[in-house]
Enzyme design. Sequence first.
Site, PDB file in Angstrom:
ATOM      1  NE  ARG A  18      -3.720  -0.089   2.468  1.00  0.00           N
ATOM      2  CZ  ARG A  18      -4.849   0.307   1.875  1.00  0.00           C
ATOM      3  NH1 ARG A  18      -5.378  -0.417   0.908  1.00  0.00           N
ATOM      4  NH2 ARG A  18      -5.454   1.419   2.257  1.00  0.00           N
ATOM      5  CG  ASP A 144      -5.891  10.192   9.612  1.00  0.00           C
ATOM      6  OD1 ASP A 144      -6.758  11.062   9.416  1.00  0.00           O
ATOM      7  OD2 ASP A 144      -6.027   9.011   9.262  1.00  0.00           O
ATOM      8  CE1 TYR A 157      -5.135   5.456  12.435  1.00  0.00           C
ATOM      9  CE2 TYR A 157      -6.750   7.215  12.146  1.00  0.00           C
ATOM     10  CZ  TYR A 157      -5.627   6.539  11.716  1.00  0.00           C
ATOM     11  OH  TYR A 157      -4.977   6.944  10.567  1.00  0.00           O
ATOM     12  CB  ALA A 160      -2.992   6.639  18.423  1.00  0.00           C
ATOM     13  CE  LYS A 161      -1.921   7.186  12.136  1.00  0.00           C
ATOM     14  NZ  LYS A 161      -0.553   6.808  11.699  1.00  0.00           N
TER      15      LYS A 161
END
Length: 250
Positions: A18, A144, A157, A160-161
Amino acid sequence: MDTPQQNKVVLITGGAKRVGAAICRLLHADGINLMIHYRSSADEARALQAELNLQRPDSVAIIQGDLLNLGILPQLIKETVQHFGRLDALINNASSYYPSELGTISESQWEDLMGSNLKAPLFLAQAAAPALRKTRGTIINITDMHVERPKKGYIVYSVAKAGLVTLTKSLAHELAPAVRVNAVAPGPVLWPEDNPQFDEVYRQRVISQTLLKRIGEGDDVAKAVRFLLQDAPFITGHVLAVDGGRSLNL
C-alpha cells in the site's frame, strides 16, 4: 548516474504494501537504500525486495518485527546500521486502523492502536537518534488529516494520531539542530481493505467533500515524504497535509 541521495539509507516501518510500498519505490528510484520493516506481510515484503534489488542489487533488505514489542525496536535500528553502515532517515509508516466505539473500547484495542501509531514511533526515534545525529538525518511520521477533526467511532486511533503530531513537534525540538522531524497527514488516500463501512455510497460522499474531487494515490503521499526528506532542509516540526483539500471542507 550518481544522485544526491545515492547510498543514503532509510528504515521504513510497514513498508511492504500500500502506501508504504509506494514510498519505498519512489525513494529507491532516487538511489536510496532501504530497510523495509514488516510484521505479517512476509510475501509482500520479499516480493518488493526482489523487485527493487533486481533494479539495483543489494540496495534493499527486509526485517520482520512486531512493533508492539518494545524490546525489538532498538534491534531494528542496530540491524539497519550493521547491514548498510549508516542510517539517514526513519519513516514511521506502520499503523493499525480500525474503529473503537465508545462503550465497547477494550484495553487490547488501546494497546494496539496506541502502540503502533504512537508508542513505537517514539521508541524507534529514541533508538535511532544517535545514528541520525551522525548523518544529520531526518524522521518522517505518517499521521492523519483527522487529528483536528476526529472521525466518529475512531476514538483511540484519533487520539494516537493526534499524539503522533505532538510527538513530531516535540522531537523536532529535542533533536534540533542535527535531525529534522516532520510529518505527512494523508486524507482519503487508498480505501481501507475489507471494511464494509467504506461502501460505494461512503466513497462517493468522501469524494464529493474533497476539493480536488478524487481520492489520492500512494504516490501522492510518497512524493510528500520525498519532499520532506530531500528538498526541505529548512523545514522541521511541520505537518504536511496530503488530503486533496478535504480538511478544508468538513
